[in-house]
Write a protein that holds these residues in place. Structure first.
Motif, PDB file in Angstrom:
ATOM      1  N   GLU A   1       0.838  -1.218   0.000  1.00  0.00           N
ATOM      2  CA  GLU A   1       0.000   0.000   0.000  1.00  0.00           C
ATOM      3  C   GLU A   1       0.872   1.268   0.000  1.00  0.00           C
ATOM      4  OE1 GLU A   1      -3.776  -2.006   2.273  1.00  0.00           O
ATOM      5  OE2 GLU A   1      -2.481  -0.648   3.392  1.00  0.00           O
ATOM      6  N   ASP A   2       1.961   1.216   0.768  1.00  0.00           N
ATOM      7  CA  ASP A   2       2.835   2.396   0.842  1.00  0.00           C
ATOM      8  C   ASP A   2       3.603   2.617  -0.463  1.00  0.00           C
ATOM      9  OD1 ASP A   2       1.973   2.791   3.355  1.00  0.00           O
ATOM     10  OD2 ASP A   2       3.762   2.050   4.388  1.00  0.00           O
ATOM     11  N   ALA A   3       3.911   1.508  -1.141  1.00  0.00           N
ATOM     12  CA  ALA A   3       4.777   1.629  -2.325  1.00  0.00           C
ATOM     13  C   ALA A   3       3.991   1.867  -3.611  1.00  0.00           C
ATOM     14  CB  ALA A   3       5.625   0.362  -2.464  1.00  0.00           C
ATOM     15  N   VAL A   4       2.778   1.325  -3.690  1.00  0.00           N
ATOM     16  CA  VAL A   4       2.022   1.409  -4.952  1.00  0.00           C
ATOM     17  C   VAL A   4       0.761   2.237  -4.731  1.00  0.00           C
ATOM     18  CG1 VAL A   4       1.020   0.073  -6.853  1.00  0.00           C
ATOM     19  CG2 VAL A   4       2.806  -0.949  -5.412  1.00  0.00           C
ATOM     20  N   LYS A   5       0.716   3.413  -5.280  1.00  0.00           N
ATOM     21  CA  LYS A   5      -0.448   4.320  -5.108  1.00  0.00           C
ATOM     22  C   LYS A   5      -1.680   3.689  -5.747  1.00  0.00           C
ATOM     23  CE  LYS A   5       0.558   8.312  -3.085  1.00  0.00           C
ATOM     24  NZ  LYS A   5       1.701   7.789  -2.435  1.00  0.00           N
ATOM     25  N   GLY A   6      -2.818   3.742  -5.018  1.00  0.00           N
ATOM     26  CA  GLY A   6      -4.096   3.294  -5.579  1.00  0.00           C
ATOM     27  C   GLY A   6      -4.128   1.803  -5.894  1.00  0.00           C
ATOM     28  N   VAL A   7      -3.338   1.014  -5.153  1.00  0.00           N
ATOM     29  CA  VAL A   7      -3.289  -0.430  -5.398  1.00  0.00           C
ATOM     30  C   VAL A   7      -4.659  -1.073  -5.126  1.00  0.00           C
ATOM     31  CG1 VAL A   7      -2.538  -1.017  -3.054  1.00  0.00           C
ATOM     32  CG2 VAL A   7      -1.877  -2.487  -4.947  1.00  0.00           C
ATOM     33  N   GLU A   8      -4.938  -2.203  -5.816  1.00  0.00           N
ATOM     34  CA  GLU A   8      -6.205  -2.911  -5.598  1.00  0.00           C
ATOM     35  C   GLU A   8      -6.323  -3.352  -4.131  1.00  0.00           C
ATOM     36  OE1 GLU A   8      -5.906  -7.053  -7.196  1.00  0.00           O
ATOM     37  OE2 GLU A   8      -3.871  -6.473  -7.690  1.00  0.00           O
ATOM     38  N   LYS A   9      -7.531  -3.828  -3.746  1.00  0.00           N
ATOM     39  CA  LYS A   9      -7.745  -4.256  -2.351  1.00  0.00           C
ATOM     40  C   LYS A   9      -6.875  -5.478  -2.029  1.00  0.00           C
ATOM     41  CE  LYS A   9     -11.873  -2.285  -0.811  1.00  0.00           C
ATOM     42  NZ  LYS A   9     -12.178  -1.424  -1.964  1.00  0.00           N
ATOM     43  N   LEU A  10      -6.210  -5.451  -0.878  1.00  0.00           N
ATOM     44  CA  LEU A  10      -5.291  -6.540  -0.558  1.00  0.00           C
ATOM     45  C   LEU A  10      -5.855  -7.492   0.492  1.00  0.00           C
ATOM     46  CD1 LEU A  10      -2.041  -4.395  -0.458  1.00  0.00           C
ATOM     47  CD2 LEU A  10      -2.793  -5.896  -2.293  1.00  0.00           C
ATOM     48  N   GLU A  11      -6.990  -7.086   1.086  1.00  0.00           N
ATOM     49  CA  GLU A  11      -7.608  -7.906   2.118  1.00  0.00           C
ATOM     50  C   GLU A  11      -7.903  -9.315   1.558  1.00  0.00           C
ATOM     51  OE1 GLU A  11      -9.654  -5.077   4.040  1.00  0.00           O
ATOM     52  OE2 GLU A  11      -9.284  -6.080   5.955  1.00  0.00           O
ATOM     53  N   GLY A  12      -7.536 -10.337   2.311  1.00  0.00           N
ATOM     54  CA  GLY A  12      -7.863 -11.691   1.881  1.00  0.00           C
ATOM     55  C   GLY A  12      -6.874 -12.271   0.861  1.00  0.00           C
ATOM     56  N   LYS A  13      -5.868 -11.530   0.465  1.00  0.00           N
ATOM     57  CA  LYS A  13      -4.887 -12.057  -0.517  1.00  0.00           C
ATOM     58  C   LYS A  13      -3.981 -13.081   0.170  1.00  0.00           C
ATOM     59  CE  LYS A  13      -5.015  -9.184  -4.384  1.00  0.00           C
ATOM     60  NZ  LYS A  13      -6.290  -9.588  -4.926  1.00  0.00           N
ATOM     61  N   THR A  14      -3.609 -14.129  -0.569  1.00  0.00           N
ATOM     62  CA  THR A  14      -2.733 -15.168  -0.009  1.00  0.00           C
ATOM     63  C   THR A  14      -1.282 -14.681  -0.048  1.00  0.00           C
ATOM     64  OG1 THR A  14      -2.362 -16.133  -2.176  1.00  0.00           O
ATOM     65  CG2 THR A  14      -4.238 -17.001  -0.923  1.00  0.00           C
ATOM     66  N   CYS A  15      -0.407 -15.454   0.631  1.00  0.00           N
ATOM     67  CA  CYS A  15       1.032 -15.105   0.636  1.00  0.00           C
ATOM     68  C   CYS A  15       1.571 -15.101  -0.784  1.00  0.00           C
ATOM     69  CB  CYS A  15       1.804 -16.130   1.463  1.00  0.00           C
ATOM     70  SG  CYS A  15       1.538 -15.952   3.215  1.00  0.00           S
ATOM     71  N   GLU A  16       1.134 -16.102  -1.569  1.00  0.00           N
ATOM     72  CA  GLU A  16       1.638 -16.209  -2.947  1.00  0.00           C
ATOM     73  C   GLU A  16       1.245 -14.965  -3.743  1.00  0.00           C
ATOM     74  OE1 GLU A  16      -0.104 -18.720  -1.406  1.00  0.00           O
ATOM     75  OE2 GLU A  16       1.786 -19.712  -0.902  1.00  0.00           O
ATOM     76  N   GLU A  17      -0.024 -14.528  -3.557  1.00  0.00           N
ATOM     77  CA  GLU A  17      -0.504 -13.366  -4.320  1.00  0.00           C
ATOM     78  C   GLU A  17       0.257 -12.099  -3.917  1.00  0.00           C
ATOM     79  OE1 GLU A  17      -5.133 -14.682  -5.137  1.00  0.00           O
ATOM     80  OE2 GLU A  17      -4.585 -13.916  -3.165  1.00  0.00           O
TER      81      GLU A  17
END
Ligand code: AMP
Length: 497
Positions: A112-128
């Motif tokens: 979130e800090d590095a990529v402005k306007g990144v997609e939602k990360l909630e629920g993403k796996t470690c691999e993702e």
């Protein structure tokens, strides 16, 4: 004074709050003389007073008026509790470590800090998460080194009990589980009947990977929670008729997505649209909203309920709403977690303890459902301070609600001579047993007003030469700076108002 203010004008509102907090005694890092420890904060005298008053108001609203049973429980519970609750397996964040400097980061925050306007990360796996880190070429923010693959990290603090350390326990990451474990005891000893409400004010401990932003992400924090145990077949709610005409601001699941925006809506209308599933949840949505609007006095345009989507919900939740408060500093932040946990917790503890946690009512065995609004007290305090902060070209003041301000009034002698100090002390003593009074006699009166404004004292009572002649004092209002003359013996009445 003006000079100091001009210098401070450059700094952000958050830095101003932090500076007032440290200089005046609201809060500071724990173990500060040893450099502090990330994620741990202490309240100084003003912060403790503010917190106590906030908790007092919370108790009025969510314990007394609700007819809830308040309990007090231990911070340490055996591992089996956390296995049963699902925390041992599922209370995780994903972390990544720098291959060079070995610093660790929460993977979603780093992205979130590095990529402005990144997609939602909630629920993403470690691999993702690992893939996003690689694709976006994110490097260690500390040294620029390569980052490891994201890995699961359990947030509970483990602790071994007993002289040989043989009993594995955890510091509780939420107070909820104690209410669930104690539900049968409260039900039995209080001649309980569903719905039964249990309240708790206590601490939670989470080994956050990257604690930050003062009270936003702490490793030890304060919570105030209400657990409502109810018959799942009876979600009609007695208090509903009292709140159904209230308007609240909500962002229901149906309106989530791109450019999401909350709407202001009447509770009954939201119910008819199917945006709120039942009267019980509607009732607590209104109660929580009104608490922030009427007690914390935060403008409603900065308040909203956001319904979580299935992939965002906690593992236990059937329905899940975050109550959020907006600030320019943090955007929308969750302050109260509102979850309908079904019978998840009681069922899991029933299985693991092999004890029946059912109740017997109206000829039926019932395993109750549970709904909880769970308030983060420290986040409430930080947001309250930010929303109370005011400044103009002459001064800085905290427009704290009168019921919450650490002091109700200040008493000042205009000068420390001519018997004014004696008279001021007399008035201080006349008031101090019934009100929280700040007494100060040193420095110019202007400086004393400035200090009182900065810590949010609603009224300043000044004793001057006229007081000795006619028994009147000046009362200065924090928000308007207007002064009026009042008879000293009427001060109690004035403060009670
Ligand atoms: P949760 O059970 O994670 O939804 O947390 C309930 C409430 O506790 C949140 O709405 C926050 O106000 C507060 N909270 C959760 N985690 C933290 C933390 N690490 N630091 C401070 N407050 C927190």
């Amino acid at each position: 004074m003006l000079m100091i203010f001009m210098q401070e004008k450059e700094v952000s509102r958050l830095e101003q709050i932090e500076s007032i907090a440290k200089r005046r005694g609201f809060f500071w890092p724990a173990a500060e003389i040893y450099g502090g420890i990330a994620g741990f904060w202490n309240y100084g005298p003003l912060g403790a007073a503010l917190k106590n008053k906030l908790v007092r108001e919370w108790r009025k609203e969510f314990v007394k008026k609700e007819g809830a049973h308040e309990i007090e429980t231990t911070d340490i519970l055996p591992e089996i509790v956390w296995v049963a609750s699902g925390h041992a397996e599922g209370f995780n964040d994903k972390q990544t470590a720098c291959k060079k400097c070995r610093n660790r980061f929460r993977a979603d925050h780093l992205i979130e800090d590095a990529v402005k306007g990144v997609e939602k990360l909630e629920g993403k796996t470690c691999e993702e998460l690992t893939e996003i880190i690689k694709k976006s070429n994110i490097k260690c923010p500390k040294c620029g080194g390569q980052l490891d693959d994201a890995a699961v990290f359990n947030l509970m603090f483990e602790i071994n009990i007993g002289p040989k350390g043989g009993i594995k326990c955890c510091l509780k990451p939420e107070t909820t589980q104690s209410s669930v474990l104690d539900f049968p005891n409260v039900y039995r000893t209080q001649r309980g009947k569903l719905p039964l409400k249990i309240a708790q004010i206590g601490r939670s401990f989470r080994n956050e990977i990257s604690p930050r932003q003062i009270f936003i992400r702490m490793r030890e924090f304060n919570m105030a929670e209400l657990q409502i145990f109810f018959n799942p077949e009876e979600t009609g709610w007695d208090g509903y008729k009292d709140i159904k005409n209230c308007t609240v601001r909500i962002l229901p699941a149906q309106m989530r997505g791109k450019d999401e925006k909350e709407v202001e809506i009447n509770i009954e209308v939201a119910m008819k649209k199917g945006w709120i599933p039942n009267e019980l949840i509607a009732y607590y949505i209104a109660k929580v909203f009104m608490f922030f609007e009427n007690v914390l006095k935060i403008d409603r345009k900065f308040l909203r309920f956001k319904e979580l989507l299935p992939e965002e919900r906690a593992h236990y939740a059937k329905v899940h709403w975050d109550f959020e408060v907006y600030t320019d500093e943090f955007g929308w932040k969750e302050i109260v977690n509102n979850a309908w946990r079904g019978d998840y917790d009681l069922k899991r503890h029933q299985q693991h303890s092999k004890q029946s946690l059912e109740v017997f009512e109206n000829g039926k065995h019932i395993l109750p459902n549970m709904y909880e609004p769970s308030f983060g007290i420290d986040r409430m305090i930080l947001h309250l301070l930010l929303h109370s902060y005011r400044s103009d070209e002459k001064r800085v003041w905290l427009a704290l609600p009168k019921a919450l301000a650490p002091f109700s009034a200040a008493v000042f002698p205009l000068v420390k001579k001519d018997g004014l100090d004696k008279k001021a002390e007399e008035i201080y003593k006349f008031l101090k047993n019934d009100f929280d009074i700040f007494y100060d006699e040193s420095g110019s009166i202007g400086r004393r007003y400035a200090r009182a404004d900065e810590i949010g004292i609603p009224l300043c009572v000044t004793i001057d030469h006229q007081t000795l002649e006619d028994g009147t004092v000046t009362v200065r209002d924090r928000d308007t700076t207007k002064q009026e003359r009042v008879k000293a013996e009427e001060l109690r009445k004035k403060l009670n108002e």
